[in-house]
Every structure is written in structure tokens, then in C-alpha cells.
Design an enzyme around this catalytic site. Structure first.
Site, PDB file in Angstrom:
ATOM      1  N   ASP A   8       0.815  -1.207   0.000  1.00 43.95           N
ATOM      2  CA  ASP A   8       0.000   0.000   0.000  1.00 43.95           C
ATOM      3  C   ASP A   8       0.857   1.268   0.000  1.00 43.95           C
ATOM      4  O   ASP A   8       1.815   1.377   0.773  1.00 43.95           O
ATOM      5  CB  ASP A   8      -0.897  -0.017   1.248  1.00 43.95           C
ATOM      6  CG  ASP A   8      -1.723   1.242   1.404  1.00 43.95           C
ATOM      7  OD1 ASP A   8      -2.649   1.446   0.598  1.00 43.95           O
ATOM      8  OD2 ASP A   8      -1.437   2.038   2.327  1.00 43.95           O
ATOM      9  N   GLU A  12       1.154  -0.023  -4.924  1.00 49.80           N
ATOM     10  CA  GLU A  12       0.358   1.185  -5.171  1.00 49.80           C
ATOM     11  C   GLU A  12       1.308   2.357  -5.000  1.00 49.80           C
ATOM     12  O   GLU A  12       1.863   2.544  -3.919  1.00 49.80           O
ATOM     13  CB  GLU A  12      -0.802   1.294  -4.190  1.00 49.80           C
ATOM     14  CG  GLU A  12      -1.631   2.555  -4.392  1.00 49.80           C
ATOM     15  CD  GLU A  12      -2.481   2.925  -3.189  1.00 49.80           C
ATOM     16  OE1 GLU A  12      -3.506   3.605  -3.381  1.00 49.80           O
ATOM     17  OE2 GLU A  12      -2.112   2.562  -2.054  1.00 49.80           O
TER      18      GLU A  12
END
Length: 551
Positions: free
Chosen positions: A251, A283
Site C-alpha cells: 500500500d 500502489e
């Protein structure tokens, strides 16, 4: 037996356990197991000791007189403030895995995916996903977080599966059941911050954080400290080794303030020599390419927000906030994304005066994880509306077809396969002042909007997907069957040149991708009336998609 991991409690012989905590600030650390005290010796900032104990016993670490759960707890008796539990992992069954080119990812929130909200109840729904053609499930973070319900990105015990979902063994059983059905399991992990409630590692080890650097969620993590790097690298290996997972999604890695850490992470995982393919995705708001270049072999995929943004703006007309730069020509942006993956490749794009990103045309097309919806893009809206609640249903169906038939790696958000319209909103289970601050934060983020209370359990329940539209399910299955039979073999053969995309109207285009085994050509029309007849076709009102494959 030697310790396998640097942090936490591990069984090193029958009836003998080793305990370890890094805290240069601590003067005295004791492991207290069911009332028995095991002193830990201090050396170079580490506190390590051994003592008699048995699996299933409860323990705490007493740091300078303060009793806390183990920051590397493998399981909790209760919430993030309760005692930790000594746990011996059962080796997960072997399975051969699947290549990345076969991935069709289904992102799910474990608590909302089923009425039961557990690993066990989610396991019962896996056959349904397998029949549909899903080849990978990606689970939103499960590291223990405060309360019973939440997105999981405020986790504070990174090694302990959230016990509202079940035990560590329940998670292993879920993974094994998925593998029996040919489904890979990916886990979303958060290595850029800790949540605000239960962050015991920050309380006893201030050196774990760098107060001079900040992320949107608080102080940055001190990745310049080797024990901190080991905490996260070993956590990644722990999930993959002890639970049999097939990969991880990292993340918001742009908030990891160390340019070398991600390469070190990938190298350490690859060096483990897993017998199955391990898939690592990121990400990253920077739109960089080095981590995913085929010459490095580090990371398999990158969540491609750019693709989502141009589809979203094209179908909804929304141009506020981060959609602004996609509001000038969303169809042109979609053409660029179909050709190169990223849209923002360093070029200035009004209203942004400076460019973002790098040229991405040479990356493998499966390196881009494309989606029309996901937890972020849906949940970070004031009302959490799904795409079907915002756009013309015919256009959404054609966008669904384009997502699942193009050579990029597709991701569906739970319920999307069945035409879900229920919202997915932000929710949490905080109490007192933290609950009030969460409500205030949402109000400041969306001034002038009415939104439901993120702390109210009814907000959580309203987000549970329940749609079961047979038309949508049949469409999804038809698309995925075709992808499996005809498109995956092309993708696995390797690309044979550059993609070309020709715009054929204000809202239509033809894209062509060359592979060693043939060419894939898709004509997509979001309302220009340019429908064509191909090997595979779908017509929805004024919108259509046609596909050709040339051997």
C-alpha cells in the site's frame, strides 16, 4: 531450532520459547507468560530471552514496568490492547501456483464479503468465484486493527490476523481452500504507517519512527534503522511462508521514505526460493517504472489509477480534485492508457504545471493492474457510490468488457461482477475522542456533503454487497471464459512490438496489441455508434465492444 524471525515470540524447542523486542530506549523488558516472568537480556538495542511455555498460553511484554501486547504478536486474545497468544504455525500445503499472466484479481473486504464476516464463511464462497473465472483474490489488510470493523489500513499488530475474522489457522485453511480451486491469494499489506489506536511499538520504541518526516497519517517510519527494515521484510516473508500466500500488494509505497527499501524487500523475498510463483504489486502515486521493468524482476504489477481516472471521468463527467487533469480529454487519455499503461508520464497536464511519472510504453502490459472500481476510488468519496450509481449502465457494461478483455491485469472490486450498486464507504470502530476526530476529519475532507456516520455499525452493514443480477453475472462469466481461452494464451506468448491505438470518434477507439502468438484488436465505443462485428462482441444501447484475434 533457531529463530526464523527477528521479532516476536517463537517456539525454539518443545516447551521452550524465545522472545525478542527491539527497543533501544527500554531499560528492562520481561516476558510475562500466564503470570511467569522471563527476563530478556539487552544487547545492541535488542531484548531477547528464553523460557518455558506452551502454545496457546497468553503473554505480555513488560517494558520498564508497562505491560503491553507483543508488537510482533502472531495472535491476540482479544483487541489490540489485550494479551498476545503463543502460536505455532502449521506448514501450509504445497501448491504449484499460477503465472501472473493468468491473474484476474477479485479485491474483497473480509468482513463484508459474507454475512459471517470470517475466513471460514469466506472460504464457502470461493467455489462461486472459481466458477466465474476468478483466478486470484486480493484481501484488504488483515493485520490486527482497533475494534471489530474497519478497512484494515489502521493496523497496529502487523503479524496477527484480525481475530474478528478468525484464527491464524482459519486464515491458512482459507488459503488452502482457494488453492484447491486454483485460486491464488494475495494480501494487501501496509508498511508506510501504523494506526492511531494500539500503536504499542511507537510507545516503547520511539526510534521506530522518524519525527522529522511525516506521511498523511502521522510520523514516517525510520527505515534507516536495520531492525525496522527487518520487521517489515520478515513480515512479508512471514505471510508468504507461514500462510502459503501467493503474493502481496504494498500500500502507498510512495510514502515509504527510503529509495532502496522496496528493492531490498523484493530481493529478500525472491531469495527465499519459494517453489511457487510469488507476485508482488505496488500502489505508487509517483508513476515510476523501475520497480516493474522486466529487466529487474522485482515487482509484477502496479495499481494503475490513471486507467481508472480516465474511465471514470469519461463515464461520469466528474472533474473535481484529482480528476481535474483528466477532464480535458478523457477519451484521449484512455487511448494513451490502452497504449502505454500510464497516462501521466511526466508531461505537464493542466491544471498541474509540473509533470508526474515516467514513460511506461516499454513495460509489459500485465504489469498494469487496471480497474474500473476498487476500495479506494469508491470508498474515498463522500457517499461511497459505486460506478453503476453514477454512470449509464450500458456504458459501464462496455467498460466492464474492455477491462476484462484487454491484455492488462484486471481487478474487480467485490460485487462488481454481479452489478452491485450498494455503496462502499469509509467505516471504523473507534471510541471516545478518536471516534469524534474521525467524524470531524470526514466533515473537513468533504465540506458541504452529507455523509453517514463512519462509526455507526449501520454504515458498515450498508456497505455489504448483496447484488446478484444474473445478467451481470452471465456477462462476467462470458468475458472471463473468453479471456481464459483466447486472450491469456496470447499474453503468455509475450509482446511482439508496440501497441497502437487509433481514435475513431469523440468516444470511440480501436486498440491493437501485437504478441508472438498473434494480435489482439479491440474496438470500443462509448456512444458514437461505430459498432463493428468481430470474433467477440457486445452491444449495450449506443455503446459497444468488438474484438478480433489474428493468429
Amino acid at each position: 531450532m533457531p529463530r526464523r524471525y527477528s521479532w516476536g515470540a517463537e517456539q525454539v524447542a518443545p516447551g521452550l520459547w524465545s522472545f525478542a523486542l527491539w527497543s533501544p530506549e527500554a531499560r528492562e523488558v520481561v516476558a510475562e507468560v500466564e503470570g511467569r516472568r522471563i527476563p530478556l537480556a539487552a544487547q545492541d538495542g535488542w531484548h531477547i530471552g528464553e523460557g518455558a511455555a506452551e502454545a496457546g498460553e497468553r503473554y505480555r511484554l513488560v517494558v520498564d514496568g508497562q505491560a503491553i501486547p507483543d508488537p510482533a504478536s502472531r495472535a491476540q486474545e482479544g483487541d489490540v490492547h489485550s494479551a498476545s497468544v503463543l502460536t505455532v504455525p502449521a506448514p501450509p500445503p504445497e501448491w504449484p501456483g499460477r503465472p501472473w499472466e493468468e491473474a484476474v484479481i477479485y479485491e474483497l473486504h473480509l468482513g463484508l464479503f459474507t454475512e459471517g464476516g470470517t475466513f471460514a464463511s469466506a472460504r464457502d464462497r470461493l467455489p462461486e468465484l472459481a466458477r466465474l473465472g476468478i483466478t486470484a483474490v486480493e484481501i484488504m489488510p488483515v493485520g490486527q486493527f482497533p475494534g471489530q470493523r474497519g478497512w484494515g489500513y489502521d493496523g497496529v499488530l502487523s503479524y496477527a490476523p484480525h481475530n474478528a475474522y478468525g484464527s491464524p489457522q482459519d486464515f491458512r485453511d482459507f488459503v488452502a481452500a482457494a488453492h484447491d480451486l486454483g485460486i491464488m491469494v494475495l494480501l494487501d499489506v501496509v508498511y508506510n504507517h501504523f494506526g492511531p489506536d494500539g500503536n504499542w511499538i511507537g510507545a516503547v520504541t520511539p526510534s521506530f519512527f522518524d519525527p522529522s518526516e511525516h506521511t498523511p497519517w502521522g510520523a514516517a517510519i525510520a527505515f534507516d534503522q536495520p531492525p525496522v527494515r527487518r520487521f517489515f521484510i520478515e513480515n512479508a516473508i512471514y505471510w508468504l511462508r507461514d500462510f502459503g500466500l501467493d503474493g502481496l500488494r504494498f500500500d502507498a509505497v510512495d510514502q515509504i521514505r527510503d529509495p532502496d527499501f522496496l528493492a531490498e524487500m523484493a530481493a529478500a523475498i525472491r531469495a527465499e526460493g519459494f517453489s511457487r510463483p510469488i507476485h508482488l504489486t505496488t500502489e505508487d502515486n509517483r508513476n515510476i517504472t523501475a520497480l516493474h521493468h522486466p529487466d529487474t524482476g522485482q515487482y509484477d504489477g502496479e495499481w494503475n489509477d490513471d486507467y481508472h481516472h480516465c474511465i471514470h471521468v469519461l463515464l461520469t463527467g466528474e472533474v473535481h480534485d484529482y480528476y481535474a487533469s483528466f477532464g480535458h480529454d478523457p477519451m484521449g487519455d484512455l487511448c494513451l492508457s490502452l497504449q502505454c499503461g500510464y497516462v501521466e508520464q511526466g508531461q505537464p497536464r493542466p491544471p498541474n504545471r509540473t509533470g508526474r511519472g515516467e514513460s511506461s510504453c516499454d513495460l509489459p502490459w500485465p504489469a498494469f493492474v487496471n480497474f474500473n472500481q476498487n476500495h479506494d476510488q469508491t470508498g474515498n468519496r463522500a457517499k461511497g457510490e459505486r460506478l453503476l450509481a453514477l454512470a449509464d449502465a450500458d456504458a459501464v457494461k462496455v467498460a466492464h468488457g474492455l477491462l476484462l478483455l484487454s491484455p492488462f491485469t484486471p481487478l474487480l472490486f467485490m460485487g462488481e461482477e454481479a452489478g452491485e450498486t450498494a455503496p462502499f464507504q469509509f467505516f471504523a470502530d473507534y471510541e471516545g475522542e478518536l471516534a469524534d476526530k474521525t467524524r470531524e476529519g470526514r466533515a473537513k475532507e468533504f465540506p458541504g456533503f452529507e455523509f453517514t456516520d463512519p462509526i455507526d455499525p449501520e454504515t458498515y452493514e450498508a456497505c455489504r454487497p448483496r447484488a446478484d443480477d444474473p445478467v451481470w453475472r452471465d456477462l462476467t462469466k462470458r468475458l472471463l471464459d473468453f479471456r481464459h481461452d483466447r486472450i491469456v494464451p496470447l499474453v503468455k506468448s509475450g509482446r511482439a512490438g508496440e501497441a497502437s491505438v487509433e481514435r475513431t470518434g469523440p468516444r470511440s477507439a480501436v486498440a491493437d496489441w501485437p504478441f508472438n502468438a498473434g494480435r489482439l484488436r479491440i474496438a470500443v465505443d462509448f456512444g458514437d455508434g461505430t459498432a463493428q462485428r468481430g470474433l467477440f462482441g457486445m452491444a449495450e444501447g449506443k455503446c459497444s465492444l468488438s474484438l478480433w484475434i489474428e493468429a
